[in-house]
Design a protein around this motif. Structure first.
Motif, PDB file in Angstrom:
ATOM      1  N   TYR A 172      36.275  33.951  24.415  1.00 28.72           N
ATOM      2  CA  TYR A 172      36.730  35.299  24.068  1.00 28.72           C
ATOM      3  C   TYR A 172      36.893  35.467  22.565  1.00 28.72           C
ATOM      4  CZ  TYR A 172      39.750  39.354  23.629  1.00 28.72           C
ATOM      5  OH  TYR A 172      40.288  40.563  23.256  1.00 28.72           O
ATOM      6  N   THR A 173      36.357  36.551  22.026  1.00 32.23           N
ATOM      7  CA  THR A 173      36.566  36.879  20.611  1.00 32.23           C
ATOM      8  C   THR A 173      37.737  37.827  20.505  1.00 32.23           C
ATOM      9  OG1 THR A 173      34.228  37.418  20.837  1.00 32.23           O
ATOM     10  CG2 THR A 173      35.097  37.219  18.589  1.00 32.23           C
ATOM     11  N   LEU A 174      38.715  37.465  19.689  1.00 37.00           N
ATOM     12  CA  LEU A 174      39.890  38.330  19.518  1.00 37.00           C
ATOM     13  C   LEU A 174      39.460  39.690  19.001  1.00 37.00           C
ATOM     14  CD1 LEU A 174      42.650  36.101  17.898  1.00 37.00           C
ATOM     15  CD2 LEU A 174      42.716  37.199  20.118  1.00 37.00           C
ATOM     16  N   GLY A 175      40.010  40.728  19.617  1.00 41.26           N
ATOM     17  CA  GLY A 175      39.699  42.076  19.149  1.00 41.26           C
ATOM     18  C   GLY A 175      38.586  42.736  19.927  1.00 41.26           C
ATOM     19  N   SER A 176      37.982  41.997  20.851  1.00 42.03           N
ATOM     20  CA  SER A 176      36.928  42.616  21.651  1.00 42.03           C
ATOM     21  C   SER A 176      37.486  43.014  23.012  1.00 42.03           C
ATOM     22  CB  SER A 176      35.765  41.646  21.829  1.00 42.03           C
ATOM     23  OG  SER A 176      36.199  40.519  22.557  1.00 42.03           O
ATOM     24  N   GLU A 177      36.728  43.836  23.697  1.00 42.13           N
ATOM     25  CA  GLU A 177      37.176  44.307  25.000  1.00 42.13           C
ATOM     26  C   GLU A 177      37.236  43.160  26.005  1.00 42.13           C
ATOM     27  OE1 GLU A 177      34.796  47.477  26.426  1.00 42.13           O
ATOM     28  OE2 GLU A 177      35.762  47.450  28.404  1.00 42.13           O
ATOM     29  N   ILE A 178      38.269  43.159  26.820  1.00 42.48           N
ATOM     30  CA  ILE A 178      38.459  42.054  27.755  1.00 42.48           C
ATOM     31  C   ILE A 178      37.687  42.307  29.036  1.00 42.48           C
ATOM     32  CG2 ILE A 178      40.139  40.727  29.046  1.00 42.48           C
ATOM     33  CD1 ILE A 178      42.243  41.709  27.041  1.00 42.48           C
ATOM     34  N   VAL A 179      36.680  41.481  29.310  1.00 37.84           N
ATOM     35  CA  VAL A 179      35.963  41.587  30.579  1.00 37.84           C
ATOM     36  C   VAL A 179      36.039  40.281  31.359  1.00 37.84           C
ATOM     37  CG1 VAL A 179      34.387  43.403  29.878  1.00 37.84           C
ATOM     38  CG2 VAL A 179      33.813  41.043  29.369  1.00 37.84           C
ATOM     39  N   LEU A 180      36.828  39.347  30.848  1.00 38.92           N
ATOM     40  CA  LEU A 180      36.929  38.042  31.492  1.00 38.92           C
ATOM     41  C   LEU A 180      37.437  38.187  32.914  1.00 38.92           C
ATOM     42  CD1 LEU A 180      38.758  36.485  28.471  1.00 38.92           C
ATOM     43  CD2 LEU A 180      36.402  36.007  29.099  1.00 38.92           C
ATOM     44  N   PRO A 181      36.664  37.737  33.884  1.00 37.61           N
ATOM     45  CA  PRO A 181      37.069  37.909  35.289  1.00 37.61           C
ATOM     46  C   PRO A 181      38.388  37.215  35.610  1.00 37.61           C
ATOM     47  CG  PRO A 181      35.042  36.605  35.118  1.00 37.61           C
ATOM     48  CD  PRO A 181      35.337  37.100  33.764  1.00 37.61           C
ATOM     49  N   GLY A 182      38.659  36.090  34.919  1.00 47.60           N
ATOM     50  CA  GLY A 182      39.918  35.385  35.173  1.00 47.60           C
ATOM     51  C   GLY A 182      41.121  36.276  34.944  1.00 47.60           C
ATOM     52  N   PHE A 183      41.119  36.957  33.832  1.00 50.27           N
ATOM     53  CA  PHE A 183      42.226  37.850  33.495  1.00 50.27           C
ATOM     54  C   PHE A 183      42.234  39.068  34.414  1.00 50.27           C
ATOM     55  CE2 PHE A 183      45.473  39.647  30.965  1.00 50.27           C
ATOM     56  CZ  PHE A 183      45.187  40.984  30.761  1.00 50.27           C
ATOM     57  N   VAL A 184      41.070  39.716  34.536  1.00 53.19           N
ATOM     58  CA  VAL A 184      40.990  40.957  35.301  1.00 53.19           C
ATOM     59  C   VAL A 184      41.440  40.743  36.741  1.00 53.19           C
ATOM     60  CG1 VAL A 184      39.426  42.746  36.115  1.00 53.19           C
ATOM     61  CG2 VAL A 184      39.151  41.825  33.826  1.00 53.19           C
ATOM     62  N   GLN A 185      40.959  39.638  37.354  1.00 53.71           N
ATOM     63  CA  GLN A 185      41.326  39.359  38.751  1.00 53.71           C
ATOM     64  C   GLN A 185      42.817  39.132  38.892  1.00 53.71           C
ATOM     65  OE1 GLN A 185      39.430  39.949  41.002  1.00 53.71           O
ATOM     66  NE2 GLN A 185      37.397  39.095  40.794  1.00 53.71           N
ATOM     67  N   ARG A 186      43.345  38.340  37.973  1.00 49.96           N
ATOM     68  CA  ARG A 186      44.765  37.998  38.107  1.00 49.96           C
ATOM     69  C   ARG A 186      45.655  39.213  37.918  1.00 49.96           C
ATOM     70  NH1 ARG A 186      42.593  33.205  36.773  1.00 49.96           N
ATOM     71  NH2 ARG A 186      43.395  31.469  38.027  1.00 49.96           N
ATOM     72  N   VAL A 187      45.259  40.096  37.002  1.00 55.41           N
ATOM     73  CA  VAL A 187      46.045  41.319  36.813  1.00 55.41           C
ATOM     74  C   VAL A 187      45.985  42.172  38.081  1.00 55.41           C
ATOM     75  CG1 VAL A 187      46.221  43.471  35.528  1.00 55.41           C
ATOM     76  CG2 VAL A 187      45.814  41.350  34.316  1.00 55.41           C
ATOM     77  N   GLU A 188      44.780  42.258  38.651  1.00 58.77           N
ATOM     78  CA  GLU A 188      44.623  43.068  39.868  1.00 58.77           C
ATOM     79  C   GLU A 188      45.463  42.509  41.008  1.00 58.77           C
ATOM     80  OE1 GLU A 188      41.016  44.696  40.279  1.00 58.77           O
ATOM     81  OE2 GLU A 188      41.333  45.491  42.295  1.00 58.77           O
ATOM     82  N   THR A 189      45.450  41.177  41.134  1.00 56.82           N
ATOM     83  CA  THR A 189      46.262  40.534  42.172  1.00 56.82           C
ATOM     84  C   THR A 189      47.735  40.838  41.949  1.00 56.82           C
ATOM     85  OG1 THR A 189      44.675  38.725  42.083  1.00 56.82           O
ATOM     86  CG2 THR A 189      46.685  38.347  43.349  1.00 56.82           C
ATOM     87  N   TYR A 190      48.157  40.767  40.684  1.00 51.92           N
ATOM     88  CA  TYR A 190      49.554  41.010  40.373  1.00 51.92           C
ATOM     89  C   TYR A 190      49.956  42.448  40.704  1.00 51.92           C
ATOM     90  CZ  TYR A 190      53.932  40.995  37.723  1.00 51.92           C
ATOM     91  OH  TYR A 190      55.236  41.092  37.351  1.00 51.92           O
ATOM     92  N   VAL A 191      49.076  43.378  40.381  1.00 50.23           N
ATOM     93  CA  VAL A 191      49.367  44.789  40.679  1.00 50.23           C
ATOM     94  C   VAL A 191      49.515  44.985  42.182  1.00 50.23           C
ATOM     95  CG1 VAL A 191      48.448  47.133  40.616  1.00 50.23           C
ATOM     96  CG2 VAL A 191      48.282  45.686  38.594  1.00 50.23           C
ATOM     97  N   LYS A 192      48.611  44.342  42.952  1.00 45.34           N
ATOM     98  CA  LYS A 192      48.675  44.463  44.418  1.00 45.34           C
ATOM     99  C   LYS A 192      49.979  43.857  44.940  1.00 45.34           C
ATOM    100  CE  LYS A 192      43.937  44.766  46.071  1.00 45.34           C
ATOM    101  NZ  LYS A 192      42.967  43.971  45.301  1.00 45.34           N
ATOM    102  N   GLU A 193      50.321  42.718  44.334  1.00 44.19           N
ATOM    103  CA  GLU A 193      51.544  42.019  44.730  1.00 44.19           C
ATOM    104  C   GLU A 193      52.775  42.909  44.531  1.00 44.19           C
ATOM    105  OE1 GLU A 193      51.433  37.916  43.130  1.00 44.19           O
ATOM    106  OE2 GLU A 193      53.520  38.377  42.620  1.00 44.19           O
ATOM    107  N   LEU A 194      52.796  43.632  43.400  1.00 43.07           N
ATOM    108  CA  LEU A 194      53.928  44.505  43.099  1.00 43.07           C
ATOM    109  C   LEU A 194      54.002  45.668  44.049  1.00 43.07           C
ATOM    110  CD1 LEU A 194      53.760  44.699  39.229  1.00 43.07           C
ATOM    111  CD2 LEU A 194      55.537  43.611  40.567  1.00 43.07           C
ATOM    112  N   ARG A 195      52.847  46.081  44.547  1.00 37.49           N
ATOM    113  CA  ARG A 195      52.836  47.249  45.409  1.00 37.49           C
ATOM    114  C   ARG A 195      53.299  46.924  46.815  1.00 37.49           C
ATOM    115  NH1 ARG A 195      47.826  50.751  44.622  1.00 37.49           N
ATOM    116  NH2 ARG A 195      47.153  48.671  44.095  1.00 37.49           N
ATOM    117  N   ASN A 196      52.993  45.671  47.227  1.00 36.36           N
ATOM    118  CA  ASN A 196      53.200  45.366  48.634  1.00 36.36           C
ATOM    119  C   ASN A 196      54.427  44.568  48.962  1.00 36.36           C
ATOM    120  OD1 ASN A 196      50.867  46.656  49.307  1.00 36.36           O
ATOM    121  ND2 ASN A 196      49.632  44.829  48.997  1.00 36.36           N
ATOM    122  N   LYS A 197      55.053  44.007  47.933  1.00 31.73           N
ATOM    123  CA  LYS A 197      56.140  43.056  48.210  1.00 31.73           C
ATOM    124  C   LYS A 197      57.257  43.672  49.036  1.00 31.73           C
ATOM    125  CE  LYS A 197      56.543  40.103  44.614  1.00 31.73           C
ATOM    126  NZ  LYS A 197      57.088  39.340  43.559  1.00 31.73           N
TER     127      LYS A 197
END
Lengths: 151, 168
Positions: free
Chosen positions: A126-151
């Motif tokens: 990852y280059t600092l300052g560029s748009e984040i498309v890293l699947p590792g980050f994107v997936q984990r954020v999505e999982t976290y959002v789902k987790e917050l919605r359903n807990k």
């Protein structure tokens, strides 16, 4: 400090660096079709609003903040949504919009920051300052959002 | 100037939890501004005007950034409150576009009610004054007095509800 479960819907997550570049923008409240131009406008608008908010708060705050003190803004609220804000010492800004009745989102913002540090900053590709498309980050954020919605 | 005597013995200007009241007209121009606490940042008149307009702009921006679609012709659903570590700001936007916003101690929870009371005072002592021109700066002594009385009354009531505040 007891670990109470936070439960909330999240509408959108924005991440900006100190120059104002939008590193990450994801919407989680259904698919409101937006063309790329509208999204670009929204990215700029949100940054402008956050920047202006900070200027306004600094001018009107009863206590003069020293430069090294933690950014004091927690959130602002309209009748339709709440916008929670975290600014780090390096000028990184996280903004999360939620429905107006959301609980305190300090922990959520900190968790997102931690995910950013672990899966974006520490990623050698990852280059600092560029748009984040890293699947590792994107997936984990999505999982976290789902987790917050359903807990 | 503060009305010292007769308004709650324990509550002088330095312990007032309510800091400042601003009233902004439809176009974003400042029409009234008053400090109630020595803690409030003393801003000069120009900066004050500027800040009121900045808030007006912020208010509209927040409205356009809403993740929910609003139907056309709806009044702007702008900022209702801002919470920071050092103060809380609460805003009331009337149907005619006038904005009342107030800064106070972060744990003040009576601000919405207070703003509604202020709106009533505005209607009675400003709008009903035959010499007052709408949207112009407010320079009415009676309004000033009533506002101060309302603020002192509300914060005194809030103060007496929470005994912990007396320990300051």
């Amino acid at each position: 400090q007891g670990a109470e479960k936070i439960m909330t819907t999240i509408y959108t997550i924005y991440v900006y660096n100190r120059e104002g570049t939008c590193l990450f923008l994801r919407k989680y409240n259904g698919d409101s079709k937006q063309n790329p131009k509208e999204i670009e406008i929204e990215k700029k608008n949100m940054f402008g609003t956050l920047f202006t908010l900070k200027t306004f708060v600094n001018a009107i705050t009863p206590k003069t903040m020293d430069e090294w003190e933690k950014e004091p803004i927690s959130y602002f609220q309209t009748s339709q949504y709440q916008l929670h804000y975290l600014e780090t010492a390096s000028g990184l800004r996280f903004a999360v919009s939620t429905p107006p009745d959301a609980p305190n989102m300090g922990r959520v913002l900190n968790r997102l920051y931690k995910l950013y540090v672990d899966y974006v900053v520490r990623n050698p590709c990852y280059t600092l300052g560029s748009e984040i498309v890293l699947p590792g980050f994107v997936q984990r954020v999505e999982t976290y959002v789902k987790e917050l919605r359903n807990k | 100037t503060f009305h010292g005597s007769g308004f709650g013995k324990g509550l002088n200007a330095s312990r007032m939890p309510i800091y400042t009241l601003f009233i902004v007209n439809k176009a974003g121009g400042l029409i009234y501004h008053k400090n109630f606490s020595t803690k409030a940042r003393s801003i000069n008149a120009n900066e004050c005007l500027y800040m009121a307009s900045v808030f007006h702009g912020l208010f509209l921006n927040a409205s356009s950034l809403s993740p929910l679609k609003s139907y056309p012709g709806a009044p702007p659903q702008g900022i209702e409150s801002i919470l920071t570590e050092n103060f809380k700001l609460e805003c009331l936007r009337t149907l005619t576009g006038v904005k009342f916003f107030i800064t106070a101690n972060p744990d003040a929870d009576y601000l919405e009610e207070l703003l509604n009371d202020i709106y009533v005072i505005y209607s009675d002592y400003v709008l009903k004054d035959p010499f007052y021109v709408v949207e112009m700066p407010i320079r009415l002594q009676k309004f000033d007095q009533k506002i101060s009385a309302q603020i002192y009354d509300t914060s005194h009531r809030a103060d007496s509800k929470s005994p912990s505040m007396r320990k300051h």
